[in-house]
Write a protein that holds these residues in place. Structure first.
Motif, PDB file in Angstrom:
ATOM      1  N   ASP A 103       0.965  -0.829  -0.213  1.00 47.90           N
ATOM      2  CA  ASP A 103       0.062   0.063  -0.396  1.00 47.90           C
ATOM      3  C   ASP A 103       0.969   1.123   0.013  1.00 47.90           C
ATOM      4  OD1 ASP A 103      -1.839   2.100   0.527  1.00 47.90           O
ATOM      5  OD2 ASP A 103      -2.826   1.237   2.499  1.00 47.90           O
ATOM      6  N   TYR A 104       0.979   1.966  -1.118  1.00 46.60           N
ATOM      7  CA  TYR A 104       1.937   3.208  -1.017  1.00 46.60           C
ATOM      8  C   TYR A 104       1.233   4.783  -0.176  1.00 46.60           C
ATOM      9  CZ  TYR A 104      -1.856   6.462  -3.157  1.00 46.60           C
ATOM     10  OH  TYR A 104      -2.477   7.207  -3.154  1.00 46.60           O
ATOM     11  N   GLN A 105       0.031   4.074   0.503  1.00 42.45           N
ATOM     12  CA  GLN A 105       0.467   5.296   1.154  1.00 42.45           C
ATOM     13  C   GLN A 105       0.431   4.818   2.856  1.00 42.45           C
ATOM     14  OE1 GLN A 105      -4.063   5.018   1.045  1.00 42.45           O
ATOM     15  NE2 GLN A 105      -4.142   7.594   0.038  1.00 42.45           N
ATOM     16  N   ARG A 106       1.242   3.689   2.812  1.00 46.24           N
ATOM     17  CA  ARG A 106       1.239   2.864   4.201  1.00 46.24           C
ATOM     18  C   ARG A 106       3.085   2.298   4.087  1.00 46.24           C
ATOM     19  NH1 ARG A 106      -1.201   0.674   8.246  1.00 46.24           N
ATOM     20  NH2 ARG A 106      -0.094  -0.745   8.178  1.00 46.24           N
ATOM     21  N   ILE A 107       3.550   2.859   2.943  1.00 49.59           N
ATOM     22  CA  ILE A 107       5.163   2.645   2.891  1.00 49.59           C
ATOM     23  C   ILE A 107       6.427   2.980   3.122  1.00 49.59           C
ATOM     24  CG2 ILE A 107       5.844   4.018   0.586  1.00 49.59           C
ATOM     25  CD1 ILE A 107       7.136   1.626  -0.619  1.00 49.59           C
ATOM     26  N   LEU A 108       6.279   4.039   4.448  1.00 51.59           N
ATOM     27  CA  LEU A 108       6.852   4.493   5.177  1.00 51.59           C
ATOM     28  C   LEU A 108       6.350   4.390   6.307  1.00 51.59           C
ATOM     29  CD1 LEU A 108       8.128   7.934   2.832  1.00 51.59           C
ATOM     30  CD2 LEU A 108       8.972   5.524   3.452  1.00 51.59           C
ATOM     31  N   SER A 109       5.079   3.905   6.497  1.00 49.45           N
ATOM     32  CA  SER A 109       4.870   3.531   8.055  1.00 49.45           C
ATOM     33  C   SER A 109       5.843   1.942   8.751  1.00 49.45           C
ATOM     34  CB  SER A 109       3.232   3.168   7.708  1.00 49.45           C
ATOM     35  OG  SER A 109       2.606   2.872   9.095  1.00 49.45           O
ATOM     36  N   PRO A 110       6.612   2.768   9.527  1.00 47.54           N
ATOM     37  CA  PRO A 110       6.998   0.912  10.168  1.00 47.54           C
ATOM     38  C   PRO A 110       5.592   0.116  10.385  1.00 47.54           C
ATOM     39  CG  PRO A 110       6.816   2.891  12.322  1.00 47.54           C
ATOM     40  CD  PRO A 110       6.747   3.280  10.451  1.00 47.54           C
ATOM     41  N   ASP A 111       4.477  -0.013  10.919  1.00 47.24           N
ATOM     42  CA  ASP A 111       3.757  -0.871  11.404  1.00 47.24           C
ATOM     43  C   ASP A 111       3.228  -1.762  10.114  1.00 47.24           C
ATOM     44  OD1 ASP A 111       1.668   1.656  13.887  1.00 47.24           O
ATOM     45  OD2 ASP A 111       3.950   0.047  13.637  1.00 47.24           O
ATOM     46  N   ASP A 112       3.570  -1.721   8.575  1.00 48.56           N
ATOM     47  CA  ASP A 112       3.375  -2.258   7.535  1.00 48.56           C
ATOM     48  C   ASP A 112       4.547  -3.844   7.565  1.00 48.56           C
ATOM     49  OD1 ASP A 112       3.490  -2.017   3.961  1.00 48.56           O
ATOM     50  OD2 ASP A 112       1.501  -2.223   5.705  1.00 48.56           O
ATOM     51  N   TYR A 113       5.609  -3.198   7.975  1.00 50.87           N
ATOM     52  CA  TYR A 113       6.832  -3.984   7.919  1.00 50.87           C
ATOM     53  C   TYR A 113       6.784  -5.176   8.564  1.00 50.87           C
ATOM     54  CZ  TYR A 113       8.099  -0.638   3.585  1.00 50.87           C
ATOM     55  OH  TYR A 113       7.665   0.110   2.824  1.00 50.87           O
ATOM     56  N   LYS A 114       7.198  -6.700   8.137  1.00 47.20           N
ATOM     57  CA  LYS A 114       6.986  -7.386   9.643  1.00 47.20           C
ATOM     58  C   LYS A 114       8.753  -8.108   9.122  1.00 47.20           C
ATOM     59  CE  LYS A 114       3.002  -9.478   6.646  1.00 47.20           C
ATOM     60  NZ  LYS A 114       2.002 -10.622   5.743  1.00 47.20           N
ATOM     61  N   ASN A 115       9.287  -7.474   8.455  1.00 45.17           N
ATOM     62  CA  ASN A 115      11.007  -9.047   9.036  1.00 45.17           C
ATOM     63  C   ASN A 115      11.820  -7.026   8.927  1.00 45.17           C
ATOM     64  OD1 ASN A 115      10.507 -11.280   7.915  1.00 45.17           O
ATOM     65  ND2 ASN A 115       9.569 -10.450   6.001  1.00 45.17           N
ATOM     66  N   TRP A 116      12.585  -7.348   9.866  1.00 47.18           N
ATOM     67  CA  TRP A 116      13.466  -5.966   9.463  1.00 47.18           C
ATOM     68  C   TRP A 116      15.459  -6.092   9.626  1.00 47.18           C
ATOM     69  CZ3 TRP A 116      12.309  -1.002  10.198  1.00 47.18           C
ATOM     70  CH2 TRP A 116      10.872  -1.126  10.302  1.00 47.18           C
ATOM     71  N   GLY A 117      15.872  -5.564   9.688  1.00 50.80           N
ATOM     72  CA  GLY A 117      17.398  -5.816   9.699  1.00 50.80           C
ATOM     73  C   GLY A 117      17.450  -5.294  11.499  1.00 50.80           C
TER      74      GLY A 117
END
Length: 126
Positions: A103-117
């Motif tokens: 979702d481009y509206q959430r692409i900079l939202s940390p809540d939108d991601y499941k995997n992190w370095g």
């Protein structure tokens, strides 16, 4: 599951440049969208730049537009962040993230991601 490993952080003087890399492994076919975030102690994690791995659409925080460039090399499963004209306020721990919803509206939202370095530190001195 996607495993992410960042590198390229360091210390630089204001006006200098750094290039961050994020190597991905595992279920990389799931990496529909990826992004870079940064965080300083006591503050929320901030979205810096995002990209769709299948195309050229990129998104940037206003604070880095014109100075940072996000890119992805799908053949190497590696995400990059070229940072130019660095400022002391860019000092932070930088994290890459993958497997966003797309979702481009959430692409900079940390809540939108499941995997992190694990993060890589960037320090800019004046």
């Amino acid at each position: 599951q996607v495993q992410l490993v960042e590198s390229g952080g360091g210390s630089v003087q204001a006006g200098g440049s750094l290039r961050l890399s994020c190597a991905a492994s595992g279920s990389t076919y799931r990496m529909y969208s990826m992004a870079w975030f940064r965080q300083v102690p006591g503050k929320e994690r901030e979205g810096v730049a995002g990209i769709y791995t299948g195309g050229s659409s990129t998104y940037y925080a206003d604070s880095v537009k014109g100075r940072f460039t996000i890119s992805v090399d799908n053949a190497k499963n590696t995400l990059y962040l070229q940072m130019n004209s660095l400022k002391p306020e860019d000092t932070a721990m930088y994290y890459c993230a993958a497997d966003g919803s797309g979702d481009y509206q959430r692409i900079l939202s940390p809540d939108d991601y499941k995997n992190w370095g694990q993060g890589t530190q960037v320090t800019v001195s004046s």
